[in-house]
Scaffold this active site. Structure first.
Site, short mmCIF file in Angstrom:
data_model
loop_
_atom_site.label_atom_id
_atom_site.label_comp_id
_atom_site.label_asym_id
_atom_site.label_seq_id
_atom_site.Cartn_x
_atom_site.Cartn_y
_atom_site.Cartn_z
N ASP A 106 10.36 -4.90 -2.15
CA ASP A 106 8.90 -4.74 -2.26
C ASP A 106 8.52 -3.41 -2.91
O ASP A 106 7.37 -2.99 -2.85
CB ASP A 106 8.23 -4.86 -0.90
CG ASP A 106 8.80 -3.89 0.14
OD1 ASP A 106 9.59 -3.01 -0.25
OD2 ASP A 106 8.45 -4.01 1.32
N LYS A 148 -6.19 11.33 0.56
CA LYS A 148 -4.74 11.27 0.63
C LYS A 148 -4.10 12.39 -0.20
O LYS A 148 -4.50 12.62 -1.33
CB LYS A 148 -4.24 9.92 0.09
CG LYS A 148 -4.74 8.73 0.84
CD LYS A 148 -4.29 7.48 0.15
CE LYS A 148 -4.90 6.25 0.77
NZ LYS A 148 -4.50 5.02 0.08
#
Length: 222
Positions: A106, A148
């Site tokens: 992934d 972030k």
């Protein structure tokens, strides 16, 4: 070079999509994750890939049969989940080279594999990013609010490895490499790190990950 893609998981966090298709076929900007990964590996000179599959593996095989991606593909099929260590051990029987790459099924990234290949038994690492806004404070007052950000000099496992073939004998038949061999090798000083700063990296594990990755994918894999 050859590479192993660990693509046997069920991808439960991406339900209901993964009730119908395996996670490697989940599309990012209309192209399945596995296809993006194969293009990435080919870009760095990988000529053969062994894909570790389990859940709905026939769908992955059928899709790749009709694609011509210019890279040799083999499959290592798990009848029951073997964990990352067991999966690498099983797939590794198909590799005769001195070393090989491993990538989680992934992971979408532009990490330089040629740089990673210069160290034996090495883990690609990136600086940890917070998933939340970061507050800068002075006493009891907030002085700045940042979204972030990377936390400098805190390194995380990027899910990409360059492994020597000799490691196969130490891997469990069932179990995760991150919980068995890696801690053991780290204690013995046999595990290396290659640090990557300012790279693109996504672990596509949620719908939000899919959305964020789709906005960047054309810059990541060209």
């Amino acid at each position: 070079m050859k590479a192993i893609i660990l693509a046997g998981g069920r991808g439960k966090r991406l339900r209901p999509i993964t009730d119908y298709v395996p996670k490697p076929l989940v599309p990012i900007k209309n192209t399945p994750i596995i296809e993006w990964q194969l293009k990435y590996l080919k870009k760095y000179g990988v000529s053969e890939v062994i894909i570790c599959t389990g859940y709905k593996q026939e769908m992955i095989e059928d899709y790749l049969k009709i694609k011509n991606l210019g890279i040799k593909i083999k499959f290592s099929i798990e009848k029951t989940p073997l964990g990352t260590g067991g999966a690498i051990k099983k797939a590794g029987k198909l590799i005769k080279d001195k070393s090989f790459f491993v990538i989680n099924g992934d992971t979408i990234t532009n990490i330089d594999l040629k740089k990673l290949s210069k160290k034996q038994n090495s883990i690609a690492s990136i600086e940890l990013k917070t998933k939340f806004g970061v507050l800068e404070i002075s006493e009891d007052k907030i002085t700045k609010f940042k979204e972030k950000k990377e936390i400098s000099d805190v390194w995380m496992n990027a899910g990409i490895y360059h492994l020597e073939r000799d490691i196969l004998k130490d891997l469990p038949k069932k179990g995760d490499i991150e919980k068995t061999v890696f801690p053991d090798y780290a204690k013995k000083g046999k595990l290396n790190i290659e640090k990557f700063k300012n790279v693109k990296w996504y672990s596509v594990d949620s719908f939000k990950d899919m959305e964020e990755c789709s906005l960047e994918i054309d810059k990541i894999i060209k």
